[in-house]
Design a protein around this motif. Structure first.
Motif, PDB file in Angstrom:
ATOM      1  N   ARG A 195      -5.899   6.536 -12.443  1.00  0.00           N
ATOM      2  CA  ARG A 195      -6.688   5.522 -11.742  1.00  0.00           C
ATOM      3  C   ARG A 195      -7.253   4.468 -12.682  1.00  0.00           C
ATOM      4  O   ARG A 195      -7.234   3.271 -12.357  1.00  0.00           O
ATOM      5  N   ILE A 223       1.607   3.986  -3.226  1.00  0.00           N
ATOM      6  CA  ILE A 223       1.316   5.414  -3.026  1.00  0.00           C
ATOM      7  C   ILE A 223       2.571   6.260  -3.250  1.00  0.00           C
ATOM      8  O   ILE A 223       2.555   7.260  -3.996  1.00  0.00           O
ATOM      9  N   THR A 250       8.208   0.676  -4.202  1.00  0.00           N
ATOM     10  CA  THR A 250       8.166   2.103  -4.548  1.00  0.00           C
ATOM     11  C   THR A 250       8.890   2.368  -5.858  1.00  0.00           C
ATOM     12  O   THR A 250       8.361   3.048  -6.761  1.00  0.00           O
ATOM     13  N   ILE A 294       0.840  -1.217   0.000  1.00  0.00           N
ATOM     14  CA  ILE A 294       0.000   0.000   0.000  1.00  0.00           C
ATOM     15  C   ILE A 294       0.869   1.258   0.000  1.00  0.00           C
ATOM     16  O   ILE A 294       0.701   2.154  -0.838  1.00  0.00           O
TER      17      ILE A 294
END
Length: 356
Positions: free
Chosen positions: A272, A152, A241, A148
């Motif tokens: 998205r 991000i 990441t 998560i």
């Protein structure tokens, strides 16, 4: 699809056989006499002979190897002679006899990982069963947090390409990938559970279950999960990441992304709906691989934080030379690696027929 699944299953079983063989040779040929380890300093010849016969150690090494494979196999061959190591008893093997062939019988049973040398009366399977759930909880929490936060941060880094935010995240993730698990565990415990303990309220050591002050029962202490999970998730967080950033930048340069912008979609909608779903394929692959690797990394993290999981049990078994526990734990970790990789391959075959 069935042929592809059968092929993967065959390769998985072949890999597992190789792992079992290496484990057996490593601990039975190179490490020493298990019977002497059990007796420690009390080397009575009569007791040594009895233990060797009971464990099948009086047989040649290739026969011992066959005994080991027979113990691990769900479908196995057993002798009707009660003095033989392979004599079948439901108590020993937790199974059922199917049929007999002369003096031998075929039985179906659970894989028998043998008994602990140091924890008398306990089977290796029961020891692993009592510690593995804690390790699974720790590994799952760590990889979920890493996924998560990694996605991000990767999206932020890609959208802020070449800015100070991007460069700062690059430096931080590079440091995160280079930190060994044992060093980051000590660092996290010192900073958040010692220096900042009045503010965080976190303990330097502790497991999921703790005994209350009166010793009357156990209770769950969820805060003890925070530091081990964050520590275990540092390296996969750094990898996820960087993978998300690079994959998203590559996807954003595609023609269909420019077409989506030309249709009037906002940047948020493009990210998205179109860019991020396509950019996550390599991220999911890396995440699945890291989840399997969590079991190995948990050894140091659990020991330093006092988390009662399989990793801590491995360290204790190494300190006490508890050979069956070490062999069983390594075998369970290897099975986890193989199963996770097989499931990922099959998932890709379902989602992308070209993988078949």
């Amino acid at each position: 699809m069935l042929a592809y699944a059968a092929q993967k299953l065959f390769y998985g079983l072949l890999t597992l056989w190789g792992v079992v063989t290496v484990i057996f040779l490593l601990f039975n040929v190179m490490q020493g006499d298990p019977a002497r380890m059990m007796l420690d300093q009390n080397e009575d010849p009569v007791q040594l002979a009895a233990i060797r016969k009971n464990l099948g150690l009086d047989q040649p090494i290739h026969i011992q190897y066959l005994y080991y494979l027979n113990d691990l196999s769900p479908l196995s061959l057993h002798s009707s002679d009660s003095t033989n190591y392979t004599h079948f008893t439901p108590v020993k093997y937790s199974g059922h006899e199917l049929f007999s062939i002369g003096n031998y019988s075929i039985a179906i049973k659970k894989p028998f990982l043998r008994n602990s040398f140091q924890q008398q009366g306990r089977s290796v399977a029961s020891i692993i069963a009592s510690t593995l759930p804690n390790t699974l909880l720790l590994a799952t929490t760590a990889i979920v947090l890493a996924f998560i936060l990694g996605v991000i941060l990767g999206v932020i880094s890609a959208l802020q390409k070449d800015s100070w935010i991007d460069r700062a995240l690059l430096v931080i993730t590079s440091i995160g990938m280079s930190l060994p698990s044992f060093f980051s565990a000590i660092l996290m415990a010192w900073i958040f559970a010692y220096l900042l303990e009045p503010y965080t309220g976190l303990n330097m050591t502790g497991s999921l279950y703790e005994v209350d002050d009166y010793g009357t029962g156990k209770y769950i202490q969820w805060k003890n999960l925070i530091l081990p999970a964050l520590t275990l998730g540092i390296r996969p967080l750094a990898v996820i990441t960087q993978l998300t950033r690079n994959s998203l930048l590559e996807v954003l340069s595609k023609d269909y992304i420019r077409t989506a912008y030309s249709k009037g979609l906002t940047a948020q909608q493009v990210i998205r709906r179109h860019a991020l779903p396509n950019a996550l394929n390599p991220v999911i692959t890396a995440t699945s691989g890291w989840f399997a690797g969590m079991f190995a990394g948990a050894v140091f993290v659990e020991f330093i934080f006092g988390w009662n999981g399989l990793g801590k049990e491995i360290v204790n078994a190494l300190n006490t030379l508890d050979q069956p526990v070490i062999m069983g734990a390594v075998l369970v970790i290897a099975v986890a690696f193989i199963l996770i990789n097989m499931l990922v391959d099959l998932l890709y075959a379902v989602l992308d027929p070209r993988a078949r």
